[in-house]
Enzyme design. Structure first.
Site, PDB file in Angstrom:
ATOM      1  N   HIS A 267       0.808  -1.230   0.000  1.00 45.67           N
ATOM      2  CA  HIS A 267       0.000   0.000   0.000  1.00 45.67           C
ATOM      3  C   HIS A 267       0.835   1.271   0.000  1.00 45.67           C
ATOM      4  O   HIS A 267       0.287   2.361  -0.080  1.00 45.67           O
ATOM      5  CB  HIS A 267      -0.953   0.025   1.194  1.00 45.67           C
ATOM      6  CG  HIS A 267      -0.267   0.342   2.492  1.00 45.67           C
ATOM      7  ND1 HIS A 267       0.475  -0.565   3.176  1.00 45.67           N
ATOM      8  CD2 HIS A 267      -0.190   1.497   3.199  1.00 45.67           C
ATOM      9  CE1 HIS A 267       0.963  -0.002   4.265  1.00 45.67           C
ATOM     10  NE2 HIS A 267       0.579   1.254   4.300  1.00 45.67           N
TER      11      HIS A 267
HETATM   12  C1  UD1 Z   1      -2.302   5.416   6.019  1.00 47.50           C
HETATM   13  C2  UD1 Z   1      -1.011   5.894   6.650  1.00 47.50           C
HETATM   14  C3  UD1 Z   1       0.066   4.817   6.507  1.00 47.50           C
HETATM   15  C4  UD1 Z   1      -0.432   3.496   7.044  1.00 47.50           C
HETATM   16  C5  UD1 Z   1      -1.722   3.134   6.341  1.00 47.50           C
HETATM   17  C6  UD1 Z   1      -2.268   1.807   6.823  1.00 47.50           C
HETATM   18  C7  UD1 Z   1      -0.554   8.291   6.506  1.00 47.50           C
HETATM   19  C8  UD1 Z   1       0.270   9.324   5.833  1.00 47.50           C
HETATM   20  N1  UD1 Z   1      -0.488   7.085   5.969  1.00 47.50           N
HETATM   21  O1  UD1 Z   1      -2.074   5.277   4.635  1.00 47.50           O
HETATM   22  O2  UD1 Z   1       1.188   5.212   7.251  1.00 47.50           O
HETATM   23  O3  UD1 Z   1       0.551   2.515   6.810  1.00 47.50           O
HETATM   24  O4  UD1 Z   1      -2.666   4.179   6.591  1.00 47.50           O
HETATM   25  O5  UD1 Z   1      -3.424   1.458   6.204  1.00 47.50           O
HETATM   26  O6  UD1 Z   1      -1.221   8.596   7.463  1.00 47.50           O
HETATM   27  N2  UD1 Z   1      -9.499   4.747   1.887  1.00 47.50           N
HETATM   28  C9  UD1 Z   1     -10.694   4.087   1.857  1.00 47.50           C
HETATM   29  N3  UD1 Z   1     -11.265   3.741   3.066  1.00 47.50           N
HETATM   30  C10 UD1 Z   1     -10.672   4.011   4.253  1.00 47.50           C
HETATM   31  C11 UD1 Z   1      -9.448   4.693   4.256  1.00 47.50           C
HETATM   32  C12 UD1 Z   1      -8.856   5.041   3.067  1.00 47.50           C
HETATM   33  O7  UD1 Z   1     -11.248   3.823   0.812  1.00 47.50           O
HETATM   34  O8  UD1 Z   1     -11.237   3.657   5.297  1.00 47.50           O
HETATM   35  C13 UD1 Z   1      -8.862   5.105   0.607  1.00 47.50           C
HETATM   36  C14 UD1 Z   1      -9.113   6.537   0.237  1.00 47.50           C
HETATM   37  O9  UD1 Z   1      -9.365   6.604  -1.107  1.00 47.50           O
HETATM   38  C15 UD1 Z   1      -7.803   7.222   0.517  1.00 47.50           C
HETATM   39  C16 UD1 Z   1      -6.782   6.091   0.368  1.00 47.50           C
HETATM   40  O10 UD1 Z   1      -7.468   4.911   0.726  1.00 47.50           O
HETATM   41  O11 UD1 Z   1      -7.552   8.281  -0.326  1.00 47.50           O
HETATM   42  C17 UD1 Z   1      -5.597   6.271   1.244  1.00 47.50           C
HETATM   43  O12 UD1 Z   1      -5.983   6.497   2.603  1.00 47.50           O
HETATM   44  P1  UD1 Z   1      -5.106   7.460   3.550  1.00 47.50           P
HETATM   45  O13 UD1 Z   1      -5.688   7.497   4.907  1.00 47.50           O
HETATM   46  O14 UD1 Z   1      -4.850   8.769   2.864  1.00 47.50           O
HETATM   47  O15 UD1 Z   1      -3.679   6.760   3.576  1.00 47.50           O
HETATM   48  P2  UD1 Z   1      -3.270   5.221   3.598  1.00 47.50           P
HETATM   49  O16 UD1 Z   1      -2.676   4.890   2.279  1.00 47.50           O
HETATM   50  O17 UD1 Z   1      -4.364   4.368   4.114  1.00 47.50           O
END
Ligand code: UD1
Length: 379
Positions: free
Chosen positions: A220
């Site tokens: 991821h």
């Molecule tokens: C975040 C953390 C990362 C951690 C990871 C674990 C930061 C900078 N990054 O990354 O350190 O390893 O979580 O999972 O804080 N999304 C969904 N549903 C959700 C959450 C996210 O669909 O419940 C999608 C959204 O489109 C979002 C993307 O996933 O834009 C990324 O989510 P985000 O919270 O920005 O960062 P992660 O890649 O999950």
């Protein structure tokens, strides 16, 4: 009411850490009043509810519902919504864990309002500032008053960055506290795999002398999944690995989205690779604990595989958790297919690193944190 200690979670890797810390802080005979805030950085049921329920985390007192966004938008929204929470509770301290955007955002608000900041999992450094988490780690540690560490290398980093040694406490790994508590209850991996459509085509009966005859993959990190060429190259490599060892690949929403956009999701419907939605904690722990090997770019999974004694190949060029390499079962292989395939072949023929349990990863880390905090913040 007396001013509480405000504990913050935001994203999936925070939940298993807080699941150990909350009960330790509330343990009689000297419970500390605590309140739980969820920023809502992770909000999907698969990324949140499954964890809260399975780990027995109470419903948050406040859910800031921030959701997704660019780093600036997400961080700023958390800060804006967290400030009134501090005003309402007037906490004696704010406790944050890990290195996600929620960690830094809430630490920053607390620190500017003169509220002591407690950082659990301080001092880890990848020395790669292109990782958003590295920025979050460095800045959170600079403004934290109490820094709790999981491995000794963290102390060198913190002292080099000018943090007074009396603020730093080596306590062990709270995520491993939760792993040890939950491990006896995990289901059989076969039952987890068979739950998913297509699971029955994965031949998973353990071969003699081995754990499960399957591998687990997680990807991821933006560096691996946000560039279609990198992602495609990795997926081709995984398909090759799966010819020798079937792979279970739970897809993080970020990865699923990128695969969808790049038209790679269909191609991934491959005979020996089973993709699933994000798994709950128990299913994931089951798969990890019984796997033959794990391929990942996650930080937490490097630690979990070390605690489980399962060989882990980390598809990154660096790690902020070096103890998993020097003492545990982790090997950094980078993202070049040739290196990944060679490392897999070595594990398949010779078995992987056996490793040993790092110092203080003994299931008692949260208790150590609670003892220290109660002395200072207790009644
Ligand atoms: C975040 C953390 C990362 C951690 C990871 C674990 C930061 C900078 N990054 O990354 O350190 O390893 O979580 O999972 O804080 N999304 C969904 N549903 C959700 C959450 C996210 O669909 O419940 C999608 C959204 O489109 C979002 C993307 O996933 O834009 C990324 O989510 P985000 O919270 O920005 O960062 P992660 O890649 O999950």
């Amino acid at each position: 009411m007396t001013s509480p200690l405000l504990c913050v979670v935001g994203a999936r890797p925070n939940f298993m850490k807080m699941a150990a810390i909350l009960p330790a802080l509330q343990q009689p005979p000297t419970p500390l009043p605590v309140r739980l805030v969820h920023t809502g950085q992770h909000y999907d049921a698969a990324m949140k509810e499954a964890f809260f329920q399975q780990l027995g985390i109470p419903e948050p007192d406040d859910d800031l519902g921030v959701g997704s966004g660019s780093h600036a938008v997400q961080t700023a929204t958390i800060m804006q919504r967290f400030e009134p929470i501090i005003d309402r509770w007037q906490p004696r301290a704010v406790l944050v864990v890990g290195d996600v955007n929620s960690t830094l955002a809430c630490a920053l608000v607390a620190s500017k309002k003169g509220v002591p900041v407690i950082h659990v999992e301080a001092g880890l450094r990848s020395f790669d500032r292109s990782m958003p988490e590295e920025i979050n780690r460095i800045l959170t540690d600079q403004i934290a008053d109490w820094l709790f560490t999981t491995e000794r290398t963290a102390h060198e980093h913190l002292q080099r960055e000018g943090i007074p040694p009396e603020r730093i406490h080596f306590v062990g790994n709270v995520m491993i506290d939760t792993l040890r508590r939950m491990l006896p209850q995990v289901p059989q991996a076969a039952a987890v795999i068979r739950k998913w459509p297509g699971g029955d085509r994965i031949p998973i009966s353990p071969s003699p002398g081995r754990k499960g005859a399957y591998g687990v993959v997680t990807l991821h990190r933006p560096s691996n999944v946000d560039h279609p060429e990198n992602l495609e190259q990795l997926l081709i490599c995984l398909r090759e690995v799966s010819q020798q060892l079937p792979l279970i690949f739970p897809l993080h929403p970020r990865t699923a989205q990128q695969m969808q956009t790049a038209g790679l999701l269909k191609q991934q419907h491959h005979q020996h690779i089973l993709t699933t939605p994000p798994l709950g904690y128990m299913d994931m722990l089951s798969l990890l604990s019984q796997a033959h090997l794990v391929l990942t770019d996650s930080g937490g999974i490097q630690e979990e595989t070390t605690a489980l004694g399962v060989p882990c190949l980390t598809l990154r060029d660096n790690t902020e958790r070096p103890v998993t390499v020097t003492q545990g079962t982790n090997t950094l292989v980078g993202t070049q297919p040739a290196h990944i395939l060679a490392a897999v072949a070595k594990i398949m023929s010779e078995g992987g690193k056996r490793g040993r349990l790092p110092e203080l990863w003994d299931g008692q880390a949260a208790g150590r944190i609670a003892t220290i905090l109660k002395k200072h913040f207790g009644p």
